[in-house]
Design an enzyme around this catalytic site. Structure first.
Site, PDB file in Angstrom:
ATOM      1  N   PRO A  66      -2.354  -9.956   1.435  1.00 27.00           N
ATOM      2  CA  PRO A  66      -2.411 -11.128   0.565  1.00 27.00           C
ATOM      3  C   PRO A  66      -1.104 -11.918   0.475  1.00 27.00           C
ATOM      4  O   PRO A  66      -1.117 -13.048  -0.020  1.00 27.00           O
ATOM      5  CB  PRO A  66      -2.716 -10.510  -0.800  1.00 27.00           C
ATOM      6  CG  PRO A  66      -2.062  -9.159  -0.748  1.00 27.00           C
ATOM      7  CD  PRO A  66      -2.188  -8.698   0.684  1.00 27.00           C
ATOM      8  N   SER A  67       0.008 -11.334   0.956  1.00 27.41           N
ATOM      9  CA  SER A  67       1.288 -11.990   0.665  1.00 27.41           C
ATOM     10  C   SER A  67       1.457 -13.258   1.489  1.00 27.41           C
ATOM     11  O   SER A  67       0.816 -13.429   2.520  1.00 27.41           O
ATOM     12  CB  SER A  67       2.450 -11.036   0.976  1.00 27.41           C
ATOM     13  OG  SER A  67       2.542 -10.865   2.375  1.00 27.41           O
ATOM     14  N   CYS A  68       2.363 -14.083   1.026  1.00 27.68           N
ATOM     15  CA  CYS A  68       2.620 -15.351   1.710  1.00 27.68           C
ATOM     16  C   CYS A  68       3.700 -15.115   2.767  1.00 27.68           C
ATOM     17  O   CYS A  68       4.765 -15.704   2.721  1.00 27.68           O
ATOM     18  CB  CYS A  68       3.071 -16.370   0.666  1.00 27.68           C
ATOM     19  SG  CYS A  68       3.054 -18.036   1.275  1.00 27.68           S
ATOM     20  N   ASP A  69       3.415 -14.163   3.649  1.00 23.32           N
ATOM     21  CA  ASP A  69       4.411 -13.764   4.648  1.00 23.32           C
ATOM     22  C   ASP A  69       3.680 -13.420   5.938  1.00 23.32           C
ATOM     23  O   ASP A  69       2.722 -12.639   5.927  1.00 23.32           O
ATOM     24  CB  ASP A  69       5.165 -12.528   4.133  1.00 23.32           C
ATOM     25  CG  ASP A  69       6.350 -12.188   5.014  1.00 23.32           C
ATOM     26  OD1 ASP A  69       7.460 -12.050   4.472  1.00 23.32           O
ATOM     27  OD2 ASP A  69       6.171 -12.041   6.242  1.00 23.32           O
ATOM     28  N   ASN A  78       6.257 -10.188  -3.565  1.00 22.94           N
ATOM     29  CA  ASN A  78       5.490 -11.429  -3.721  1.00 22.94           C
ATOM     30  C   ASN A  78       4.531 -11.370  -4.918  1.00 22.94           C
ATOM     31  O   ASN A  78       3.608 -12.163  -5.037  1.00 22.94           O
ATOM     32  CB  ASN A  78       4.682 -11.682  -2.432  1.00 22.94           C
ATOM     33  CG  ASN A  78       4.686 -13.126  -1.998  1.00 22.94           C
ATOM     34  OD1 ASN A  78       3.979 -13.491  -1.069  1.00 22.94           O
ATOM     35  ND2 ASN A  78       5.459 -13.978  -2.630  1.00 22.94           N
TER      36      ASN A  78
END
Ligand SMILES: Cc1ncc(COP(=O)(O)O)c(C=O)c1O
Length: 398
Positions: free
Chosen positions: A348-351, A388
Site C-alpha cells: 500500500p505504500s507510496c513507494d 508511510n
C-alpha cells in the site's frame, strides 16, 4: 454429505478453493482461517491469523527425530509475546540476539538457562544484560567478540560459528558470519586462554534450506573441527545445528522427518554419543501456522502491465518477498466471469520499492476482495515497520 465435505464445499463457495490449495497449507489451518472469515462480519485487514495448534504440532515434531536434541526457538522468526508464551508453556528453549528479545522473555519469566544466543556479534549491552539474567551460552566468530565476552560475561560458555555451504537455501546466511575450520580452532583455543569456557560449535545451513545435502556438508565439516578441537585439549560437548528447516510456500519441500533421519545418522557416525545437540528452528516452527488476510485496495493498468495493490506490502509485513521468498495466494473472485491474468502485486505504500510479486494469477480483481497470503507466520511481523503510516497487522489466534 459428511461434515468435512460440507465444510469444504462452503469454503469452495466463498473462496473457490481448489485441491491444489490444500497442498500448500494444512487442511485444519485453512479450515480455521475460512471459519474465522465466515463468522466475522467485517474483517479489518490486514491481519495475521495464527493457528497456535499447528505451531505446537510443529514444535512437537521438530527435534523428535534427533537423539538428545534440545530445541531453542529462534525468536527472530516471530517474537509476538503470545506466541512466545505458548512456546514457553511447552518448555521450549529460546535463541535470542538482542536485549529487546531478552526483555520479552524476561516478561514471561523464562529462566536464563533456557536461553542461548547464537548471534556471533552482539552489542556489549546485550551481553551484559544476558549474562546478568543467567544466560550461559554465547556464540562467537571473532577475536573482538572474545574480548567483549571476557569483559561482559566472564567465564561464560562459548561455541564458535563455522561457515558452511548454503547452496539451495532460499535465504542464505553464510556471508555475514562464520569462520573456516582452522580459524574456528584457533578461536576456540584463544577463547580458552582468555578464560572463557569453549564447549562446541554452531552453524547455519541457510534459512528455507531445500537442499538436504547442506546438512551433510555442514556436519562433515563440523566433525573435522570437533576432532581437531578435542586434540587441542578443548572440552567439546555441544553441537549446535542451527535452523534452516524449510516450509511449503509455493511447492512441496523435503519433510522434517526425512531431514532429521539424515542428520541423526550423520551425528551418530561423526560425533561422540554423549554430547549435547542444540537446534534453533525459527521458520519451521511458526511459518506455516500464519496466514495474512489482506484486502485489495486498488488496481490499474499501466503501460501494458496490470497492477494490484493490497494493504500488506514489503514494509509492513512482506519484507522477505524482496529477498527471494515467494508466497502462495488464495484470492476471492474466482467465480467471476472472465479470464485469469497476470498481475504485479504491490503493497500500500507510496513507494515503488514496495512490490511483492510478479505474475500473480487473479481474475478481475476488485477493491475490497480478500487475498489470503499463506505461510506468513515467520519473518513477517518482526521485520515490519509503520513506514508511510501503514499499520503493522495485528495477530489474531484462530
Ligand atoms: C543464529 C540463527 N539461529 C537460528 C535461526 C533460525 O533459522 P530458520 O528460521 O531458518 O530455522 C537463524 C535465522 O536467521 C539464525 O540466524
Amino acid at each position: 454429505m459428511d461434515f468435512m465435505r460440507q465444510e469444504e464445499e462452503n469454503m469452495k463457495r466463498k473462496f473457490n478453493l481448489s485441491d491444489d490449495d490444500y497442498k500448500l497449507i494444512e487442511r485444519s489451518t485453512l479450515s480455521k482461517v475460512i471459519d474465522f472469515i465466515d463468522k466475522t462480519d467485517v474483517i479489518k485487514t490486514p491481519i495475521l491469523l495464527f493457528d497456535a495448534e499447528k505451531m505446537i504440532r510443529n514444535a512437537k515434531l521438530i527435534g523428535s527425530g534427533i537423539e538428545r536434541a534440545q530445541v531453542y526457538y529462534a525468536v527472530k522468526a516471530n517474537d509476538n509475546i503470545d506466541i512466545l508464551e505458548k512456546l514457553s508453556k511447552i518448555d521450549l528453549g529460546f535463541e535470542i540476539a538482542s536485549d529487546g528479545e531478552l526483555a520479552k522473555l524476561e516478561k514471561l519469566n523464562v529462566e536464563g538457562l533456557r536461553i542461548i544466543t547464537s548471534n556471533p556479534v552482539k552489542t556489549p549491552l546485550f551481553i551484559e544484560k544476558a549474562y546478568e539474567y543467567g544466560v550461559k551460552y554465547f556464540a562467537f566468530d571473532s577475536e573482538a567478540e572474545i574480548d567483549k565476552l571476557v569483559k561482559y560475561a566472564p567465564k561464560c560458555s562459548v561455541y564458535v560459528r563455522l561457515i558452511v555451504p548454503n547452496e539451495g537455501s532460499e535465504w542464505p546466511l553464510s556471508k555475514k558470519f562464520g569462520v573456516e575450520v582452522d580459524d574456528a580452532l584457533s578461536l576456540l583455543i584463544k577463547a580458552k586462554k582468555a578464560g572463557l569456557n569453549p564447549i562446541g560449535m554452531t552453524f547455519h545451513v541457510g534459512s528455507q534450506c531445500t537442499n538436504i545435502n547442506n546438512w551433510e556438508s555442514a556436519l562433515n565439516k563440523a566433525g573435522i573441527l570437533w576432532a581437531k578441537a578435542v586434540e587441542a585439549g578443548i572440552n567439546m560437548r555441544c553441537l549446535n545445528i542451527g535452523g534452516g528447516y524449510p516450509i511449503v510456500y509455493t511447492k512441496s519441500v523435503v519433510h522434517i522427518e526425512n531431514i532429521e533421519a539424515r542428520i541423526n545418522t550423520l551425528i551418530k557416525r561423526l560425533f561422540p554419543n554423549d554430547i549435547d545437540i542444540y537446534m534453533e528452528p525459527g521458520r519451521a516452527m511458526v511459518g506455516d501456522a500464519g496466514v495474512f488476510v489482506t484486502s485489495i485496495i486498488g488496481h490499474a493498468q499501466r503501460s501494458g502491465n496490470a497492477w494490484c495493490y493490497i494493504d500488506v506490502g514489503v514494509f509492513n509485513g512482506l519484507m522477505e518477498s524482496v529477498g527471494g521468498i515467494k508466497y502462495s495466494y488464495i484470492a476471492q473472485g474466482h467465480e467471476r466471469d472472465g479470464q485469469f491474468s497476470s498481475w504485479t502485486l504491490t503493497g500500500p505504500s507510496c513507494d515503488s520499492f514496495d512490490v511483492i510479486d510478479k505474475d500473480v494469477k487473479l481474475k478481475e480483481p476488485q477493491v475490497g476482495d480478500l487475498i489470503l497470503i499463506l505461510s506468513a507466520g515467520a519473518y513477517t511481523l518482526p521485520y515490519a515497520s509503520e513506514f508511510n503510516g501503514f499499520k503493522i497487522p495485528q495477530v489474531v489466534f484462530v
